[in-house]
Enzyme design. Sequence first.
Site, short mmCIF file in Angstrom:
data_model
loop_
_atom_site.label_atom_id
_atom_site.label_comp_id
_atom_site.label_asym_id
_atom_site.label_seq_id
_atom_site.Cartn_x
_atom_site.Cartn_y
_atom_site.Cartn_z
N GLY A 97 7.36 19.72 60.83
CA GLY A 97 7.88 18.84 59.55
C GLY A 97 9.04 18.93 60.17
N HIS A 130 8.33 22.81 50.24
CA HIS A 130 7.70 24.06 49.75
C HIS A 130 6.88 24.97 50.41
CE1 HIS A 130 8.66 20.51 47.11
NE2 HIS A 130 9.33 21.60 45.97
N MET A 180 4.76 14.51 54.73
CA MET A 180 5.96 14.58 53.84
C MET A 180 6.14 14.01 52.81
SD MET A 180 8.37 16.12 56.51
CE MET A 180 7.46 14.35 58.26
N GLY A 223 6.01 26.26 60.55
CA GLY A 223 6.83 27.10 60.10
C GLY A 223 7.97 27.29 61.07
#
Length: 334
Positions: free
Chosen positions: A197, A148, A20, A175
């Site tokens: 993330g 994104h 990131m 995700g």
Amino acid sequence: MRATAAGRLGLKVSLLQSGMGGVAGAELACAVSNAGAAGCAGGYKLADGALSKMLARLTRGTDRPVGVNLIPEVVGPDGLDRQVAQVLDETPGRVYLSFFGMPGDAVFRRAAAAGRQIVVQTGTVEDGLHAAAQGAVVVAQGTEAGGHLLGTSKRDTLVAALRDRLPGACLVASGGIGSPQEAERALAAGADGVLLGTAFVVAHESRAHARFKAAVTAADERDTVISDVYEIGWPGRRHRVLATAVTADPQQPAQFIGRTVVEGKPYLVPRFSAAVPTDATSGRIEEMALYCGRSCTAITAQAAAAEVVAAFTRVLPGAGTAKKWERAEISVGR
């Protein structure tokens, strides 16, 4: 028998950290790699001396496999070529190349000729098939992810579709994975590992601003929205963020709302900037791009990167063939 993500990248556990930009500096990447997973530093728009400084910290900080994340659509073909050249010239072979979105085939060939492992994050079956054909580890990103978005499919739907077409490929799911239980679901859909993330945004070693970290740990998935308002610096790409006054009213003026510093260079931050607020950012943090996945429901406290890795280790395969996963009764921050 197909390889696990750990087997492909030389890891102890099949867990990858998202590179990131801004948040994932060399310190976070090295901490994740030293814990046995795959750390990844965000290259974003870094170039020349700024990129060299980050790469130097990265290679000093770990002797384990570690990655550099680059974004083809943000820097363009020429900029990407220069970034790739720097990474190949200035780092040892254990540093892998991670791409958010598809680079050109010449980039694949150049990295492969240098003996580097390649990881490509994709959001469609078509891109996943192309990346696999080029020998990459394929990260299947679902719309549950923060930041994104590369496609419109949910994580397990995309993983299953790619596994059906690519029975021997190394697939990593991304995700909405904030707990070991959610990682198990991704493995059951056909993944060989997972990429996290949001769980690492709140890691102690993350460069995310303290108010950004606090907002993530206080949020649940209902506080996230998919928007396209944070487009300055990265236009034309939807993103999942925490709902803010800016996502609620995108008709506000694009005036400067803060300042930040990147590798020693100061910048003004306009409203609608794609840049995340870091520990070097000041101003209206609550109006900036607070990228956050649906996994935030399971992330309730900050932790060291090694603790995040340890929480997932028991359910993820190691370097050998996939093991039988024992159900974990913990989740990050609980």
